[in-house]
Design an enzyme around this catalytic site. Structure first.
Site, short mmCIF file in Angstrom:
data_model
loop_
_atom_site.label_atom_id
_atom_site.label_comp_id
_atom_site.label_asym_id
_atom_site.label_seq_id
_atom_site.Cartn_x
_atom_site.Cartn_y
_atom_site.Cartn_z
CD1 TRP A 128 -40.81 -14.31 -21.47
CD2 TRP A 128 -40.80 -12.40 -22.63
NE1 TRP A 128 -40.48 -14.61 -22.78
CE2 TRP A 128 -40.45 -13.46 -23.51
CE3 TRP A 128 -40.85 -11.10 -23.14
CZ2 TRP A 128 -40.17 -13.25 -24.87
CZ3 TRP A 128 -40.57 -10.90 -24.49
CH2 TRP A 128 -40.23 -11.97 -25.32
CE LYS A 152 -43.31 -21.24 -15.00
NZ LYS A 152 -42.40 -20.21 -14.48
CB ALA A 154 -42.08 -15.58 -17.98
N GLY A 204 -47.71 -18.63 -24.59
CA GLY A 204 -46.26 -18.80 -24.71
C GLY A 204 -45.90 -19.45 -26.02
CD GLU A 226 -52.06 -15.78 -27.57
OE1 GLU A 226 -51.41 -16.13 -28.59
OE2 GLU A 226 -51.74 -14.83 -26.85
CG LEU A 227 -49.65 -22.15 -28.38
CD1 LEU A 227 -49.52 -23.54 -28.97
CD2 LEU A 227 -49.11 -22.11 -26.96
CB CYS A 260 -48.46 -13.78 -29.99
SG CYS A 260 -49.69 -12.96 -29.00
P1 NDP Z 1 -41.95 -20.06 -23.18
O1 NDP Z 1 -43.10 -20.60 -23.91
O2 NDP Z 1 -40.86 -21.00 -22.82
O3 NDP Z 1 -42.47 -19.35 -21.82
C1 NDP Z 1 -43.80 -18.96 -21.58
C2 NDP Z 1 -44.24 -19.46 -20.22
O4 NDP Z 1 -44.32 -20.88 -20.24
C3 NDP Z 1 -43.26 -19.14 -19.10
O5 NDP Z 1 -43.97 -18.91 -17.92
C4 NDP Z 1 -42.45 -20.42 -18.99
O6 NDP Z 1 -41.80 -20.55 -17.75
C5 NDP Z 1 -43.53 -21.44 -19.19
N1 NDP Z 1 -43.11 -22.75 -19.63
C6 NDP Z 1 -42.19 -23.07 -20.57
N2 NDP Z 1 -42.11 -24.40 -20.72
C7 NDP Z 1 -43.01 -24.95 -19.87
C8 NDP Z 1 -43.36 -26.29 -19.55
N3 NDP Z 1 -42.81 -27.33 -20.16
N4 NDP Z 1 -44.31 -26.50 -18.61
C9 NDP Z 1 -44.89 -25.47 -17.98
N5 NDP Z 1 -44.57 -24.17 -18.23
C10 NDP Z 1 -43.65 -23.91 -19.17
O7 NDP Z 1 -41.39 -18.85 -24.01
P2 NDP Z 1 -39.93 -18.14 -23.99
O8 NDP Z 1 -39.92 -17.12 -22.94
O9 NDP Z 1 -38.82 -19.12 -23.94
O10 NDP Z 1 -39.96 -17.47 -25.41
C11 NDP Z 1 -39.59 -18.26 -26.54
C12 NDP Z 1 -40.50 -18.00 -27.71
O11 NDP Z 1 -41.87 -18.26 -27.37
C13 NDP Z 1 -40.53 -16.59 -28.23
O12 NDP Z 1 -39.42 -16.31 -29.03
C14 NDP Z 1 -41.85 -16.58 -28.97
O13 NDP Z 1 -41.68 -17.19 -30.22
C15 NDP Z 1 -42.74 -17.43 -28.11
N6 NDP Z 1 -43.56 -16.62 -27.18
C16 NDP Z 1 -44.85 -16.34 -27.52
C17 NDP Z 1 -45.61 -15.55 -26.69
C18 NDP Z 1 -47.02 -15.22 -27.04
O14 NDP Z 1 -47.47 -14.14 -26.69
N7 NDP Z 1 -47.77 -16.12 -27.64
C19 NDP Z 1 -45.09 -14.97 -25.47
C20 NDP Z 1 -43.72 -15.35 -25.19
C21 NDP Z 1 -43.02 -16.15 -26.02
P3 NDP Z 1 -40.24 -20.14 -17.59
O15 NDP Z 1 -40.14 -18.71 -17.94
O16 NDP Z 1 -39.97 -20.42 -16.16
O17 NDP Z 1 -39.48 -21.03 -18.53
#
Ligand code: NDP
Length: 452
Positions: A128, A152, A154, A204, A226-227, A260
């Site tokens: 997001w 898919k 967020a 994510g 890309e985490l 990130c």
């Molecule tokens: P998430 O990693 O949970 O979400 C990112 C995406 O992954 C969303 O579309 C989410 O779906 C999806 N997702 C989560 N778990 C799974 C799974 N097991 N299988 C498939 N898809 C999955 O991030 P959050 O929004 O919870 O943010 C939490 C933390 O993640 C942040 O505080 C930050 O540290 C990190 N983050 C890093 C980002 C980056 O740019 N690298 C971007 C965003 C977050 P859904 O929304 O439906 O759960």
């Protein structure tokens, strides 16, 4: 999936997630459209991406408004995000064909070369924080290479997800080439095994990255991850402090700190530490917090209540274990998910602020004895996404840039993504690259052709 305005906390709209039958229709459509799309000439794919860029540019305010509404990014940054998406589309419209043209290699064959056909359908799981850019950064190279895509997005940005699907439709892309799936994370994890999906791209969290990579590994499918990151921002004794502080402020507080590649750990060598902190905290304190829809606002709300609460817990726990507050921010009173700029000083190993990513407007200050100590501290981290070094000695800056364990190191500048340069991380920040020639070659079959 729901739209909650982060500036007010108000639930504005909810969306039903798809059932099995709807997912099945989308998977079938992706598979059906794939051969035709693979056979479509580069020039035609480029024409459609130029339409997509025009659609974005002609309606910047509209799309930026959806971003601001759903995840709270201030409007000026949301407009810049839309502009960057248009640039990404145009960049790959122009360069994809040359990035993927056959590469002749002299061998004992009459002719031998490498070709780059697409893999098929790629599932993109996106976050997001840059809800348009993250998607276009993936989609422009992947589709230009001839792949079809399923998004898919967020769960907190469903209107962005739908709007992006609309952009591809309006630009004239054939049915099935790009589709938005309205599905939960659990369902996304499950469909990775479907034979109609050939690869997965995830941006994510590390937690999501591990789960998605495990599911893809079990099904033997290529992934790009890309985490998170906890980027070091190293300031050496000879640095020009004013630009260093200004860049530090811009990097830490862009998108309310939810990036990130934001500078997260400010590693300051002792001789300049006090002066840097003083200027930094003064400028951080002056950032105007408020309604992200207003032009004068510099810091909007965080995207979700749980993210704000989690950040505050990390700050509280770090203070409880000995960190000090050089700027006492914290959750702002009133509605919405606002968090005042915060600076944590004297952060040490073992504290959450040292060990974890702080995804919000909180700066972590770590003091280093000298530049060797600064490099050691920069590398003493589970993540390896980006890094910045400020010094007047550019040659020295370059030497240190090479030694920092990261996917990119910037000397005297802010870490940012650029379609011309590869983007991605090492260690717990993931693997694979996006953007540039390297990004477009992630979701292709690097194929040898040998002719006697
Ligand atoms: P998430 O990693 O949970 O979400 C990112 C995406 O992954 C969303 O579309 C989410 O779906 C999806 N997702 C989560 N778990 C799974 C799974 N097991 N299988 C498939 N898809 C999955 O991030 P959050 O929004 O919870 O943010 C939490 C933390 O993640 C942040 O505080 C930050 O540290 C990190 N983050 C890093 C980002 C980056 O740019 N690298 C971007 C965003 C977050 P859904 O929304 O439906 O759960």
């Amino acid at each position: 999936m729901e739209t909650i305005n982060p500036a007010t906390g108000e639930r504005l709209k909810t969306f039903d997630t798809w059932n099995d039958a709807q997912v099945e229709i989308a998977l079938t459509a992706a598979a059906a459209s794939n051969p035709g799309w693979q056979a479509t000439p580069f020039a035609e794919r480029a024409r459609l991406f130029r339409h997509a860029a025009a659609e974005l540019r002609n309606n910047t305010a509209h799309y930026a408004g959806i971003i601001t509404l759903e995840m709270g990014k201030i409007v000026r940054e949301a407009r810049a995000e839309i502009e960057k998406c248009a640039w990404g589309c145009e960049f790959y419209a122009e360069h994809a064909e040359s990035f993927l043209c056959d590469e002749i290699i002299q061998t004992d064959a009459g002719s031998s070369y490498v070709s780059y056909p697409p893999l098929g359908t790629v599932l993109a799981i996106m976050p997001w924080n840059f809800p348009f850019w993250q998607v276009f950064r993936f989609a422009a190279p992947s589709l230009m290479a001839g792949n079809t895509a399923l998004l898919k997005h967020a769960s907190n940005v469903p209107q962005c997800a739908l709007a992006i699907g609309e952009i591809f439709r309006k630009a004239g892309f054939p049915e099935g080439v790009f589709q938005t799936l309205m599905i939960t994370a659990a369902r996304a994890e499950k469909i990775i095994a479907d034979p109609r999906i050939h690869a997965v791209s995830l941006t994510g969290s590390e937690v999501a990255g591990r789960k998605v990579a495990a599911a893809a590994g079990a099904a033997l499918k290529k992934t790009v991850l890309e985490l998170g990151g906890s980027d070091a921002f190293v300031v050496l004794a000879d640095a020009d402090l004013e630009p260093a502080v200004n860049t530090a402020i811009a990097s830490r507080f862009l998108n309310c700190g939810q990036s990130c590649i934001a500078a997260k750990r400010f590693i300051l060598v002792e001789p300049i530490a006090e002066a840097f902190i003083e200027q930094f905290r003064h400028k951080a304190h002056a950032l105007r917090l408020g309604d992200p829809m207003k032009e004068e606002t510099r810091l909007g709300p965080m995207a979700r209540a749980d993210l704000r609460d989690q950040l505050h817990q990390q700050v509280t726990d770090s203070v409880a274990t000995g960190a000090s507050l050089a700027l006492h921010g914290g959750p702002a009173a009133g509605p919405g998910f606002f968090y005042e700029p915060t600076v944590l000083d004297h952060v040490r190993p073992g504290m959450r602020a040292w060990e974890e990513e702080l995804f919000g407007p909180v700066a972590v200050v770590i003091r280093a004895r000298d530049e060797e100590d600064a490099v050691r501290i920069a590398n003493d981290n589970r993540y390896g996404l980006g890094a910045t070094i400020f010094t007047r000695d550019v040659k020295k800056g370059e030497r240190l840039a090479r030694r920092i364990q990261s996917g990119s190191s910037f000397v005297n500048g802010m870490v940012k993504s650029d379609p011309r340069l590869p983007f991605g991380g090492i260690k717990a920040s993931g693997y694979g690259r996006e953007l540039s020639v390297h990004g477009i070659r992630e979701f292709v079959n690097i194929k040898t052709i040998w002719v006697k």
